[in-house]
Scaffold this motif. Structure first.
Motif, PDB file in Angstrom:
ATOM      1  N   GLU A 125      37.884  45.501  48.278  1.00 15.31           N
ATOM      2  CA  GLU A 125      36.569  45.150  47.738  1.00 15.31           C
ATOM      3  C   GLU A 125      36.128  46.152  46.677  1.00 15.31           C
ATOM      4  N   VAL A 126      36.555  47.390  46.806  1.00 12.38           N
ATOM      5  CA  VAL A 126      36.280  48.380  45.767  1.00 12.38           C
ATOM      6  C   VAL A 126      37.003  47.984  44.486  1.00 12.38           C
ATOM      7  N   ALA A 127      38.295  47.654  44.608  1.00 11.60           N
ATOM      8  CA  ALA A 127      39.074  47.248  43.436  1.00 11.60           C
ATOM      9  C   ALA A 127      38.498  45.988  42.818  1.00 11.60           C
ATOM     10  N   ARG A 128      38.117  45.030  43.654  1.00 12.64           N
ATOM     11  CA  ARG A 128      37.552  43.780  43.137  1.00 12.64           C
ATOM     12  C   ARG A 128      36.271  44.046  42.352  1.00 12.64           C
ATOM     13  N   SER A 129      35.431  44.934  42.827  1.00 12.70           N
ATOM     14  CA  SER A 129      34.187  45.247  42.132  1.00 12.70           C
ATOM     15  C   SER A 129      34.464  45.821  40.744  1.00 12.70           C
ATOM     16  N   ILE A 130      35.450  46.709  40.660  1.00 13.11           N
ATOM     17  CA  ILE A 130      35.793  47.313  39.372  1.00 13.11           C
ATOM     18  C   ILE A 130      36.363  46.261  38.425  1.00 13.11           C
ATOM     19  N   VAL A 131      37.308  45.455  38.922  1.00 11.35           N
ATOM     20  CA  VAL A 131      38.012  44.498  38.069  1.00 11.35           C
ATOM     21  C   VAL A 131      37.066  43.402  37.579  1.00 11.35           C
ATOM     22  N   GLU A 132      36.312  42.811  38.471  1.00 11.11           N
ATOM     23  CA  GLU A 132      35.426  41.726  38.061  1.00 11.11           C
ATOM     24  C   GLU A 132      34.388  42.203  37.059  1.00 11.11           C
ATOM     25  N   THR A 133      33.869  43.413  37.257  1.00  9.83           N
ATOM     26  CA  THR A 133      32.900  43.950  36.305  1.00  9.83           C
ATOM     27  C   THR A 133      33.555  44.205  34.950  1.00  9.83           C
ATOM     28  N   ALA A 134      34.754  44.783  34.966  1.00 10.88           N
ATOM     29  CA  ALA A 134      35.457  45.077  33.715  1.00 10.88           C
ATOM     30  C   ALA A 134      35.737  43.803  32.933  1.00 10.88           C
ATOM     31  N   VAL A 186      30.420  51.131  36.649  1.00  8.02           N
ATOM     32  CA  VAL A 186      31.540  50.600  35.874  1.00  8.02           C
ATOM     33  C   VAL A 186      31.023  49.847  34.653  1.00  8.02           C
ATOM     34  N   ARG A 187      29.967  49.072  34.820  1.00  9.23           N
ATOM     35  CA  ARG A 187      29.415  48.315  33.694  1.00  9.23           C
ATOM     36  C   ARG A 187      28.916  49.254  32.606  1.00  9.23           C
TER      37      ARG A 187
END
Length: 455
Positions: free
Chosen positions: A359-368, A137-138
């Motif tokens: 946790e999948v959604a959180r990983s995407i959102v926090e990185t974005a 994502v990053r």
């Protein structure tokens, strides 16, 4: 009481005239204002019309939403109970069917059938390497920012959140690239309640079935292959429907979470200052955003198993009740008691049907969000929040736009690394009974997907 003129709360919803129409232009702005007006008039539960001639109960209170989703003995997730179908008030091609219709997937099943599929999906999602997902994502986020016009303006919805999230979901399920625009178009029609939602749903299911057939033959490092390889042995149709459900519920909610977080930061300079001094983290702010503006204002409903009194209303068997998370989070009975960072929100749902991919959604959102803040600071909104454009929709909590301005980057500064292919899971072995040498001709793969890229 005069039974010839019962109060609106006592009438079965499909038979009540003058319901508040939650379709058309009423939701063409931030829908929280609409839900608050309904609460003032009706209390914890309002009788509404979600499509021409299709009535439902909109559950607005926090405690009532909790009871609705937890009480599986009284309320079912199986849309085959819907009285609107039996009574013929729901047309076969209604856009509502694309979100609320029955399907053999975990979000539309009860009891043992639900538990069986829930376990498969949960096990599969737990196999995602979140560190590798954040890296993918990053990298894509950096690539998107590098492609922006150098004049220092951009739209965070169309130029960032949507393409980034659909890239992540394409990688997760194993669709070949590029395909983000196609996923965005199909899921946009479905969750937006567009007139062609039924056609888009059929197109999406056709895509998922072809993907499943390909992954059955040649597994890859993706959710599709692992769903097929699970020891529970879901059918190919069950796998396809669960993939579509993951996309339907996960994509728009993740997009909405990114945009909701940025709206919060753009509207409150104190939050940015607190983050700069280390008093708040990205995680704190993203959790706050789930309270202040639910990414999905309403979640797919529940159906009453029998006649029941609920929230002061007489509900009949087969009535549809829709949990309104946007209203529940604004309920003054609970809203004033939470602190910044609390996770008592209902954005994930709750109970046995709670979101298994948080946790999948959180990983995407926090990185974005982290990439945006680290590369574009200070970023400022171009349009005031009340003036943002919205597409009228029950199932989407994201404005059509979030234009921002930011300092133009130094064109000589190094930014994103060269784009590489990322995988976020290993590759499962085929089930033993399927391990046989291919004796037929080689199949040319993904031709069906390439033909869709211009859709």
């Amino acid at each position: 009481m005069d039974q010839s003129n019962p109060s609106p709360h006592e009438r079965p919803v499909p038979e009540h005239h003058g319901l508040v129409p939650l379709h058309g232009d009423l939701l063409a702005r931030d829908p929280r204002h609409v839900y608050e007006a309904l609460r003032r008039r009706w209390g914890a539960m309002a009788p509404v019309e979600i499509g021409p001639g299709v009535g439902a109960w909109l559950v607005l209170g926090y405690q009532e939403v909790l009871e609705l989703v937890w009480n599986e003995q009284a309320f079912s997730s199986d849309a085959r109970r819907w009285s609107a179908i039996a009574e013929g008030s729901l047309p076969g091609d209604s856009p509502l069917s694309a979100v609320l219709g029955w399907r053999p997937a975990l979000d539309r099943l009860d009891d043992e059938a639900h538990g069986r599929q829930r376990q498969v999906v949960t096990d599969t999602l737990n196999g995602i390497d979140l560190r590798r997902l954040r890296g993918a994502v990053r990298q894509q986020a950096d690539a998107l920012l590098d492609g922006w016009d150098m004049n220092g303006t951009a739209d965070l919805v169309t130029q960032y959140a949507r393409p980034l999230v659909w890239y992540a979901f394409r990688v997760l399920i194993g669709l070949p690239g590029p395909g983000e625009r196609t996923l965005a178009a199909l899921l946009g029609s479905i969750t937006g309640g567009a007139h062609d939602a039924a056609r888009a749903e059929a197109e999406l299911m056709g895509t998922m079935r072809r993907l499943v057939a390909e992954k059955r033959e040649t597994p890859g490092p993706d959710l599709t292959s692992w769903l097929l390889a699970h020891a529970t042995h879901l059918t190919e149709d069950e796998v396809a429907h669960n993939l579509a459900s993951i996309l339907r519920s996960g994509g728009e909610s993740t997009i909405g979470w990114i945009i909701g977080t940025m709206r919060l930061l753009l509207g409150d300079a104190r939050l940015g200052s607190a983050m700069a001094t280390g008093r708040l983290t990205v995680t704190d702010v993203t959790d706050r955003a789930l309270w202040d503006g639910s990414p999905v204002p309403n979640i797919a409903g529940r159906w009453a198993r029998d006649d029941i009194d609920f929230a002061g209303c007489r509900v009949r068997a087969g009535d549809l009740l829709i949990p309104c998370l946007a209203a529940a989070h604004a309920d003054l009975l609970v809203h004033s008691s939470h602190d910044v960072g609390t996770r008592a929100h209902l954005a994930w749902g709750t109970g046995s049907h709670g979101c298994p991919a948080k946790e999948v959604a959180r990983s995407i959102v926090e990185t974005a969000v982290d990439v945006l803040l680290s590369r574009l600071s200070p970023v400022r909104s171009v349009v005031s929040d009340p003036d943002l454009r919205w597409q009228p929709a029950l199932w989407r909590g994201t404005p059509d736009e979030l234009p921002v301005t930011f300092p133009p980057p130094d064109p000589m500064a190094a930014t994103a690394a060269p784009v590489t292919t990322h995988t976020v899971m290993g590759v499962p072995e085929k089930r033993q009974e399927e391990r046989a040498a291919d004796s037929g001709p080689t199949v040319q793969r993904w031709g069906w997907w390439n033909s869709m890229n211009g859709w």
